[in-house]
Design a protein around this motif. Structure first.
Motif, PDB file in Angstrom:
ATOM      1  N   ARG A  56      -1.016  32.411 -38.170  1.00 57.72           N
ATOM      2  CA  ARG A  56      -0.984  32.404 -39.619  1.00 57.72           C
ATOM      3  C   ARG A  56      -1.865  33.531 -40.121  1.00 57.72           C
ATOM      4  O   ARG A  56      -3.084  33.534 -39.891  1.00 57.72           O
ATOM      5  CB  ARG A  56      -1.459  31.081 -40.210  1.00 57.72           C
ATOM      6  CG  ARG A  56      -1.236  31.043 -41.730  1.00 57.72           C
ATOM      7  CD  ARG A  56      -1.634  29.728 -42.359  1.00 57.72           C
ATOM      8  NE  ARG A  56      -3.070  29.583 -42.529  1.00 57.72           N
ATOM      9  CZ  ARG A  56      -3.630  28.742 -43.387  1.00 57.72           C
ATOM     10  NH1 ARG A  56      -2.870  27.968 -44.151  1.00 57.72           N
ATOM     11  NH2 ARG A  56      -4.945  28.657 -43.472  1.00 57.72           N
ATOM     12  N   LEU A  57      -1.244  34.480 -40.781  1.00 59.45           N
ATOM     13  CA  LEU A  57      -1.979  35.576 -41.386  1.00 59.45           C
ATOM     14  C   LEU A  57      -2.378  35.183 -42.802  1.00 59.45           C
ATOM     15  O   LEU A  57      -1.620  34.524 -43.511  1.00 59.45           O
ATOM     16  CB  LEU A  57      -1.122  36.841 -41.431  1.00 59.45           C
ATOM     17  CG  LEU A  57      -0.540  37.315 -40.105  1.00 59.45           C
ATOM     18  CD1 LEU A  57       0.217  38.619 -40.307  1.00 59.45           C
ATOM     19  CD2 LEU A  57      -1.604  37.464 -39.047  1.00 59.45           C
ATOM     20  N   SER A  81       9.428  32.692 -39.998  1.00 64.83           N
ATOM     21  CA  SER A  81       8.251  32.997 -40.811  1.00 64.83           C
ATOM     22  C   SER A  81       8.342  32.311 -42.168  1.00 64.83           C
ATOM     23  O   SER A  81       9.445  32.096 -42.686  1.00 64.83           O
ATOM     24  CB  SER A  81       8.128  34.514 -41.024  1.00 64.83           C
ATOM     25  OG  SER A  81       7.950  35.179 -39.798  1.00 64.83           O
ATOM     26  N   THR A  82       7.191  31.990 -42.711  1.00 66.01           N
ATOM     27  CA  THR A  82       7.111  31.393 -44.042  1.00 66.01           C
ATOM     28  C   THR A  82       5.989  32.059 -44.813  1.00 66.01           C
ATOM     29  O   THR A  82       4.844  32.086 -44.339  1.00 66.01           O
ATOM     30  CB  THR A  82       6.842  29.893 -43.965  1.00 66.01           C
ATOM     31  OG1 THR A  82       7.874  29.254 -43.210  1.00 66.01           O
ATOM     32  CG2 THR A  82       6.798  29.281 -45.361  1.00 66.01           C
ATOM     33  N   ILE A  83       6.319  32.584 -45.973  1.00 63.26           N
ATOM     34  CA  ILE A  83       5.305  33.144 -46.852  1.00 63.26           C
ATOM     35  C   ILE A  83       4.960  32.095 -47.904  1.00 63.26           C
ATOM     36  O   ILE A  83       5.837  31.379 -48.408  1.00 63.26           O
ATOM     37  CB  ILE A  83       5.786  34.461 -47.505  1.00 63.26           C
ATOM     38  CG1 ILE A  83       4.655  35.123 -48.290  1.00 63.26           C
ATOM     39  CG2 ILE A  83       7.019  34.248 -48.364  1.00 63.26           C
ATOM     40  CD1 ILE A  83       4.993  36.531 -48.780  1.00 63.26           C
ATOM     41  N   THR A  98      -5.184  33.560 -52.395  1.00 65.97           N
ATOM     42  CA  THR A  98      -4.822  33.917 -51.024  1.00 65.97           C
ATOM     43  C   THR A  98      -3.329  33.728 -50.811  1.00 65.97           C
ATOM     44  O   THR A  98      -2.727  32.787 -51.348  1.00 65.97           O
ATOM     45  CB  THR A  98      -5.601  33.058 -50.017  1.00 65.97           C
ATOM     46  OG1 THR A  98      -7.011  33.268 -50.211  1.00 65.97           O
ATOM     47  CG2 THR A  98      -5.253  33.432 -48.584  1.00 65.97           C
ATOM     48  N   VAL A  99      -2.768  34.635 -50.029  1.00 72.74           N
ATOM     49  CA  VAL A  99      -1.372  34.553 -49.625  1.00 72.74           C
ATOM     50  C   VAL A  99      -1.336  34.437 -48.104  1.00 72.74           C
ATOM     51  O   VAL A  99      -2.176  35.026 -47.413  1.00 72.74           O
ATOM     52  CB  VAL A  99      -0.601  35.790 -50.100  1.00 72.74           C
ATOM     53  CG1 VAL A  99       0.836  35.764 -49.609  1.00 72.74           C
ATOM     54  CG2 VAL A  99      -0.640  35.875 -51.611  1.00 72.74           C
ATOM     55  N   TYR A 100      -0.361  33.705 -47.614  1.00 77.97           N
ATOM     56  CA  TYR A 100      -0.267  33.446 -46.184  1.00 77.97           C
ATOM     57  C   TYR A 100       1.089  33.882 -45.637  1.00 77.97           C
ATOM     58  O   TYR A 100       2.095  33.896 -46.349  1.00 77.97           O
ATOM     59  CB  TYR A 100      -0.448  31.957 -45.898  1.00 77.97           C
ATOM     60  CG  TYR A 100      -1.724  31.379 -46.441  1.00 77.97           C
ATOM     61  CD1 TYR A 100      -1.748  30.719 -47.658  1.00 77.97           C
ATOM     62  CD2 TYR A 100      -2.915  31.499 -45.735  1.00 77.97           C
ATOM     63  CE1 TYR A 100      -2.922  30.184 -48.170  1.00 77.97           C
ATOM     64  CE2 TYR A 100      -4.095  30.972 -46.225  1.00 77.97           C
ATOM     65  CZ  TYR A 100      -4.094  30.309 -47.444  1.00 77.97           C
ATOM     66  OH  TYR A 100      -5.262  29.790 -47.943  1.00 77.97           O
ATOM     67  N   LEU A 101       1.084  34.199 -44.364  1.00 79.08           N
ATOM     68  CA  LEU A 101       2.327  34.405 -43.633  1.00 79.08           C
ATOM     69  C   LEU A 101       2.216  33.623 -42.338  1.00 79.08           C
ATOM     70  O   LEU A 101       1.438  33.981 -41.456  1.00 79.08           O
ATOM     71  CB  LEU A 101       2.566  35.880 -43.339  1.00 79.08           C
ATOM     72  CG  LEU A 101       3.874  36.182 -42.602  1.00 79.08           C
ATOM     73  CD1 LEU A 101       5.074  35.889 -43.508  1.00 79.08           C
ATOM     74  CD2 LEU A 101       3.919  37.629 -42.131  1.00 79.08           C
ATOM     75  N   GLN A 102       2.957  32.537 -42.269  1.00 75.99           N
ATOM     76  CA  GLN A 102       3.009  31.727 -41.067  1.00 75.99           C
ATOM     77  C   GLN A 102       4.134  32.243 -40.199  1.00 75.99           C
ATOM     78  O   GLN A 102       5.286  32.303 -40.644  1.00 75.99           O
ATOM     79  CB  GLN A 102       3.250  30.259 -41.425  1.00 75.99           C
ATOM     80  CG  GLN A 102       3.379  29.343 -40.228  1.00 75.99           C
ATOM     81  CD  GLN A 102       2.061  29.125 -39.510  1.00 75.99           C
ATOM     82  OE1 GLN A 102       1.035  28.867 -40.139  1.00 75.99           O
ATOM     83  NE2 GLN A 102       2.081  29.230 -38.183  1.00 75.99           N
TER      84      GLN A 102
END
Length: 124
Positions: free
Chosen positions: A19-20, A68-70, A78-82
């Motif tokens: 997870r970014l 992937s899920t944004i 905060t924004v995430y990229l799973q």
């Protein structure tokens, strides 16, 4: 001005997950469209995923769709990229970016603010 800082990259085995995160400072992200891009050495920046300012719309590159899920948490700015089922070809530097118009876009030229990137390495 918006400052963006990515984190969460690292070394993972193929098939694994990461997870970014992209944390913002300077301004609230709540009115910005947000995107994730990636870039390999010597290649153009490639779109990965984007999300509109209100989270109602998300967009994915075919290469990561289904894996992937944004998402965004405006309370945390905060924004995430799973990312899951990672593949060796996902090994590149990932960047987050903020888009003033708020719609989210696959075009990197629409984004005015960029983070410094986080390296993802997927071993086979």
């Amino acid at each position: 001005q918006v400052q963006l800082v990515e984190s969460g990259g690292g070394l993972v085995q193929a098939g694994g997950s990461l997870r970014l995160s992209c944390a913002a400072s300077g301004r609230t992200l709540s009115r910005y469209g947000m995107g994730w891009f990636r870039q390999a050495p010597g290649k153009e920046r490639e779109f990965v995923a984007a999300i509109s300012w209100n989270g109602d719309n998300t967009y994915y590159a075919d290469s990561v769709k289904g894996r992937s899920t944004i998402s965004r948490d405006d309370a945390k700015n905060t924004v995430y990229l799973q990312m899951s089922n990672l593949k060796p070809e996902d090994t590149v530097v990932y960047y987050c970016a903020a888009e003033v118009l708020g719609w989210g876009s696959g075009n990197p030229d629409k984004y005015g603010y960029w983070g410094q990137g986080t390296q993802v390495t997927v071993s086979s």
